[in-house]
Design a protein around this motif. Structure first.
Motif, PDB file in Angstrom:
ATOM      1  N   GLN A  58       0.822  -1.221   0.000  1.00  0.00           N
ATOM      2  CA  GLN A  58       0.000   0.000   0.000  1.00  0.00           C
ATOM      3  C   GLN A  58       0.853   1.267   0.000  1.00  0.00           C
ATOM      4  N   PHE A 124      -5.907  -5.110   4.801  1.00  0.00           N
ATOM      5  CA  PHE A 124      -6.294  -6.241   3.946  1.00  0.00           C
ATOM      6  C   PHE A 124      -5.154  -6.454   2.959  1.00  0.00           C
ATOM      7  N   ILE A 126      -3.370  -9.505   0.206  1.00  0.00           N
ATOM      8  CA  ILE A 126      -3.167 -10.815  -0.417  1.00  0.00           C
ATOM      9  C   ILE A 126      -1.815 -10.744  -1.131  1.00  0.00           C
ATOM     10  N   ARG A 132      -6.002 -11.456  -7.337  1.00  0.00           N
ATOM     11  CA  ARG A 132      -6.949 -11.695  -8.434  1.00  0.00           C
ATOM     12  C   ARG A 132      -7.138 -13.196  -8.713  1.00  0.00           C
ATOM     13  N   HIS A 133      -7.043 -13.985  -7.656  1.00  0.00           N
ATOM     14  CA  HIS A 133      -7.333 -15.409  -7.776  1.00  0.00           C
ATOM     15  C   HIS A 133      -8.530 -15.783  -6.910  1.00  0.00           C
ATOM     16  N   GLY A 134      -9.199 -14.781  -6.381  1.00  0.00           N
ATOM     17  CA  GLY A 134     -10.376 -15.054  -5.554  1.00  0.00           C
ATOM     18  C   GLY A 134     -10.065 -15.275  -4.075  1.00  0.00           C
ATOM     19  N   GLY A 136      -8.903 -13.083  -1.896  1.00  0.00           N
ATOM     20  CA  GLY A 136      -9.416 -11.952  -1.126  1.00  0.00           C
ATOM     21  C   GLY A 136     -10.899 -12.130  -0.841  1.00  0.00           C
ATOM     22  N   ARG A 137     -11.621 -12.546  -1.850  1.00  0.00           N
ATOM     23  CA  ARG A 137     -13.056 -12.735  -1.674  1.00  0.00           C
ATOM     24  C   ARG A 137     -13.337 -13.841  -0.654  1.00  0.00           C
ATOM     25  N   ASP A 157     -11.366   1.795   6.404  1.00  0.00           N
ATOM     26  CA  ASP A 157     -10.339   2.766   6.765  1.00  0.00           C
ATOM     27  C   ASP A 157      -9.421   3.023   5.566  1.00  0.00           C
ATOM     28  N   SER A 160      -7.785   1.343  -0.468  1.00  0.00           N
ATOM     29  CA  SER A 160      -6.962   1.562  -1.660  1.00  0.00           C
ATOM     30  C   SER A 160      -7.860   1.414  -2.888  1.00  0.00           C
ATOM     31  N   LYS A 162      -7.502  -0.689  -5.197  1.00  0.00           N
ATOM     32  CA  LYS A 162      -7.762  -2.120  -5.407  1.00  0.00           C
ATOM     33  C   LYS A 162      -8.910  -2.587  -4.537  1.00  0.00           C
ATOM     34  N   LYS A 165     -12.206  -1.355  -5.893  1.00  0.00           N
ATOM     35  CA  LYS A 165     -12.632  -2.160  -7.042  1.00  0.00           C
ATOM     36  C   LYS A 165     -13.147  -3.518  -6.572  1.00  0.00           C
ATOM     37  N   LYS A 169     -16.776  -4.891  -7.207  1.00  0.00           N
ATOM     38  CA  LYS A 169     -16.984  -6.100  -8.002  1.00  0.00           C
ATOM     39  C   LYS A 169     -17.770  -7.166  -7.227  1.00  0.00           C
ATOM     40  N   HIS A 170     -17.331  -7.431  -6.017  1.00  0.00           N
ATOM     41  CA  HIS A 170     -17.922  -8.554  -5.288  1.00  0.00           C
ATOM     42  C   HIS A 170     -19.182  -8.199  -4.505  1.00  0.00           C
TER      43      HIS A 170
HETATM   44  C1  LIG Z   1      -8.643  -0.733   4.396  1.00  0.00           C
HETATM   45  C2  LIG Z   1      -7.540  -1.401   3.619  1.00  0.00           C
HETATM   46  O1  LIG Z   1      -7.100  -2.449   3.960  1.00  0.00           O
HETATM   47  S1  LIG Z   1      -6.965  -0.693   2.202  1.00  0.00           S
HETATM   48  C3  LIG Z   1      -5.709  -1.728   1.566  1.00  0.00           C
HETATM   49  C4  LIG Z   1      -6.191  -2.863   0.719  1.00  0.00           C
HETATM   50  N1  LIG Z   1      -5.063  -3.672   0.334  1.00  0.00           N
HETATM   51  C5  LIG Z   1      -4.270  -3.408  -0.746  1.00  0.00           C
HETATM   52  O2  LIG Z   1      -4.509  -2.507  -1.528  1.00  0.00           O
HETATM   53  C6  LIG Z   1      -3.043  -4.277  -0.875  1.00  0.00           C
HETATM   54  C7  LIG Z   1      -2.830  -4.772  -2.278  1.00  0.00           C
HETATM   55  N2  LIG Z   1      -4.016  -5.478  -2.780  1.00  0.00           N
HETATM   56  C8  LIG Z   1      -4.365  -6.686  -2.317  1.00  0.00           C
HETATM   57  O3  LIG Z   1      -3.764  -7.219  -1.396  1.00  0.00           O
HETATM   58  C9  LIG Z   1      -5.532  -7.387  -2.992  1.00  0.00           C
HETATM   59  O4  LIG Z   1      -5.626  -6.945  -4.303  1.00  0.00           O
HETATM   60  C10 LIG Z   1      -6.886  -7.158  -2.312  1.00  0.00           C
HETATM   61  C11 LIG Z   1      -6.803  -7.574  -0.848  1.00  0.00           C
HETATM   62  C12 LIG Z   1      -7.319  -5.705  -2.374  1.00  0.00           C
HETATM   63  C13 LIG Z   1      -7.935  -8.019  -3.022  1.00  0.00           C
HETATM   64  O5  LIG Z   1      -7.566  -9.370  -2.952  1.00  0.00           O
HETATM   65  P1  LIG Z   1      -7.620 -10.319  -4.242  1.00  0.00           P
HETATM   66  O6  LIG Z   1      -7.315 -11.701  -3.805  1.00  0.00           O
HETATM   67  O7  LIG Z   1      -6.771  -9.740  -5.303  1.00  0.00           O
HETATM   68  O8  LIG Z   1      -9.160 -10.180  -4.646  1.00  0.00           O
HETATM   69  P2  LIG Z   1     -10.053 -11.192  -5.484  1.00  0.00           P
HETATM   70  O9  LIG Z   1      -9.199 -12.037  -6.352  1.00  0.00           O
HETATM   71  O10 LIG Z   1     -10.983 -11.890  -4.557  1.00  0.00           O
HETATM   72  O11 LIG Z   1     -10.895 -10.169  -6.324  1.00  0.00           O
HETATM   73  C14 LIG Z   1     -10.305  -9.589  -7.453  1.00  0.00           C
HETATM   74  C15 LIG Z   1     -10.902  -8.237  -7.651  1.00  0.00           C
HETATM   75  O12 LIG Z   1     -10.328  -7.305  -6.754  1.00  0.00           O
HETATM   76  C16 LIG Z   1      -9.997  -6.097  -7.457  1.00  0.00           C
HETATM   77  N3  LIG Z   1      -8.559  -6.050  -7.675  1.00  0.00           N
HETATM   78  C17 LIG Z   1      -7.642  -6.887  -7.164  1.00  0.00           C
HETATM   79  N4  LIG Z   1      -6.421  -6.522  -7.579  1.00  0.00           N
HETATM   80  C18 LIG Z   1      -6.555  -5.474  -8.373  1.00  0.00           C
HETATM   81  C19 LIG Z   1      -5.677  -4.672  -9.120  1.00  0.00           C
HETATM   82  N5  LIG Z   1      -4.357  -4.882  -9.151  1.00  0.00           N
HETATM   83  N6  LIG Z   1      -6.176  -3.644  -9.810  1.00  0.00           N
HETATM   84  C20 LIG Z   1      -7.481  -3.389  -9.817  1.00  0.00           C
HETATM   85  N7  LIG Z   1      -8.375  -4.133  -9.147  1.00  0.00           N
HETATM   86  C21 LIG Z   1      -7.934  -5.167  -8.435  1.00  0.00           C
HETATM   87  C22 LIG Z   1     -10.674  -6.242  -8.793  1.00  0.00           C
HETATM   88  O13 LIG Z   1     -12.021  -5.861  -8.678  1.00  0.00           O
HETATM   89  C23 LIG Z   1     -10.582  -7.729  -9.019  1.00  0.00           C
HETATM   90  O14 LIG Z   1     -11.502  -8.186  -9.976  1.00  0.00           O
HETATM   91  P3  LIG Z   1     -10.978  -8.328 -11.516  1.00  0.00           P
HETATM   92  O15 LIG Z   1      -9.731  -9.136 -11.466  1.00  0.00           O
HETATM   93  O16 LIG Z   1     -12.118  -8.998 -12.203  1.00  0.00           O
HETATM   94  O17 LIG Z   1     -10.726  -6.943 -11.997  1.00  0.00           O
END
Ligand SMILES: CC(=O)SCCNC(=O)CCNC(=O)[C@H](O)C(C)(C)COP(=O)(O)OP(=O)(O)OC[C@H]1O[C@@H](n2cnc3c(N)ncnc32)[C@H](O)[C@@H]1OP(=O)(O)O
Length: 434
Positions: A58, A124, A126, A132-134, A136-137, A157, A160, A162, A165, A169-170
């Motif tokens: 982040q 949060f 991953i 983007r392998h599900g 997080g969901r 809080d 980001s 991501k 999005k 999405k979910h």
């Molecule tokens: C309050 C807070 O915690 S804010 C900080 C949130 N954490 C971060 O930003 C750290 C970096 N990101 C991550 O760790 C992860 O991307 C998370 C936690 C946000 C989501 O976990 P994932 O396992 O990637 O999510 P999951 O696979 O279930 O869902 C994918 C969806 O998340 C969103 N997403 C995940 N990664 C990205 C990305 N790089 N760019 C845009 N959207 C994204 C999209 O909607 C994506 O769907 P798509 O692939 O069809 O576009």
């Protein structure tokens, strides 16, 4: 994420839930059990490493998740383990989700203040190779079921891009309700006022006022953005170009940058009370008909604030012009430029100069970054009536009266703002005033 110890044996379930005790879960029967203290150390290592990885992902200057922070807060961490065949052996960690209840002051779509205690998404992450392998969901879904919450009941809080999005999405979360703090809430948040977004009692004893509801990211704060109400964002129907904490989360949405030590409010207030007056203030006090600060504190009507005359900011952009409301001179000059802005003693100089507030009128102050207090301006002698609005997250004073929209920050001076009368009002002076 791999570790030098057997993660698979340490965390038998795919998802492990940790609370502030960071207790190692019960191990599978037949697994050799190292000393409990070693297991806890391993748990702490995992939490620390996950926190670091999340901060890096982040671009945070420091982790907001760590074993020590977990131990000192009532947060809950959901840790997802990699159960794939390739990880057979010591196992690996995929990511985590951290949540916690927080007392917040949130605005509804009529911009009314609501004191609530929702479950908040605090951190949060991953692992990069598995996003983007599900996963997080899966983690999020598990948390929702465990905590028995609906996605729209959550406060996030400083999400980001991501995460926004992801939520869109979910869970179809799209339209945000603009806030004055770092938390983002979505439409539907107020639809069901049953727990976890529980309304708090409207009033609490003065001694109970604490600088709480602070974002977990609050301590990362460095830069000061233009404060509310200047940075008010319109209600929007689509995710913002920038993450909401920087655009729709109003008031204190710092840029991520190097760490700056956070001064707790009580400490600051203590120092305010102990602090001898600024030399100029002493001079002013000597000729001040209002008497001692203690006397002034008990007075709802004040003589004109001297610095309000000499250090005020023209909303009309003219030098040495007159305030339209008072006829008193105003100048476009910041407290900082006078070297007074951050001196706690300037409370003696920034005498509050409200335009004779009526009994019961609410005025807001912020005494330190990240905390907020309000006082009911009572015409009767005695101390002002403190409100429970201390949870409001704003670095700035503001008035809850009809003047609210006109209240403006003092030029670059985070502890004062310009009242609609044109006078600078210092949060700190207000604390001592009441
Ligand atoms: C309050 C807070 O915690 S804010 C900080 C949130 N954490 C971060 O930003 C750290 C970096 N990101 C991550 O760790 C992860 O991307 C998370 C936690 C946000 C989501 O976990 P994932 O396992 O990637 O999510 P999951 O696979 O279930 O869902 C994918 C969806 O998340 C969103 N997403 C995940 N990664 C990205 C990305 N790089 N760019 C845009 N959207 C994204 C999209 O909607 C994506 O769907 P798509 O692939 O069809 O576009």
């Amino acid at each position: 994420m791999e570790f030098p110890f057997d993660v698979d044996a340490l965390l038998p379930e795919r998802i492990t839930v940790l609370d502030q005790h960071l207790r190692p879960p019960a191990r599978r029967p037949g697994t050799t059990t190292p000393a409990r203290v070693d297991l806890q150390q391993q748990i702490m290592t995992i939490v620390d490493e996950l926190g670091k990885a999340s901060a890096k992902a982040q671009h945070l200057p420091a982790p907001i998740t760590s074993a020590s922070r977990m131990q000192s807060n009532r947060h809950v961490m959901y840790i997802l383990k990699d159960t794939s065949a390739r990880m057979a052996g010591k196992g690996a960690i995929v990511g985590f989700l951290k949540v916690g209840y927080k007392k917040l002051f949130v605005l509804d779509d009529r911009e009314a203040h609501n004191e609530v205690e929702p479950l908040c998404i605090l951190d949060f992450y991953i692992h990069e190779s598995l996003q983007r392998h599900g996963h997080g969901r899966d983690l999020f879904q598990y948390m929702l079921q465990k905590e028995r919450v609906e996605p729209h009941q959550l406060a996030i809080d400083r999400p980001s891009q991501k995460l926004l999005k992801f939520l869109n999405k979910h869970y179809n979360l799209e339209t945000t309700v603009p806030q004055v703090n770092n938390f983002v809430i979505f439409e539907g948040f107020f639809a069901h006022q049953h727990p976890p977004a529980r309304k708090l009692p409207p009033k609490r004893a003065e001694g109970d006022i604490k600088p709480y509801s602070s974002s977990d990211r609050e301590f990362l704060k460095v830069a000061v953005e233009p404060p509310w109400p200047l940075n008010r964002a319109p209600r929007r129907a689509t995710p913002p170009a920038h993450p909401p904490p920087r655009s729709s989360s109003l008031g204190n949405s710092p840029e991520r940058g190097p760490l700056r030590p956070f001064v707790p409010e009580q400490e600051l207030l203590r120092s305010l009370r102990l602090c001898p007056p600024h030399p100029t203030a002493r001079l002013l006090l000597a000729t001040d008909p209002g008497g001692s600060p203690a006397q002034r504190r008990r007075t709802s009507r004040t003589p004109a604030g001297l610095v309000a005359q000499s250090c005020s900011y023209s909303r009309h952009g003219r030098l040495n012009s007159s305030s339209p409301n008072t006829g008193l001179p105003v100048r476009s000059r910041s407290c900082h430029s006078m070297g007074l802005g951050r001196n706690p003693c300037t409370r003696f100089l920034h005498r509050p100069r409200l335009h004779q507030p009526s009994p019961g009128q609410w005025v807001g102050i912020c005494s330190t970054p990240g905390s907020f207090e309000t006082c009911r301006n009572v015409a009767a002698p005695g101390l002002g009536d403190r409100s429970p609005l201390s949870h409001l997250q704003s670095q700035y004073y503001f008035s809850l009266t009809e003047d609210l929209a006109k209240a403006r920050p003092h030029n670059g001076c985070i502890h004062s703002f310009i009242h609609s009368t044109g006078f600078i009002i210092s949060a700190k002076s207000f604390v001592s005033y009441f």
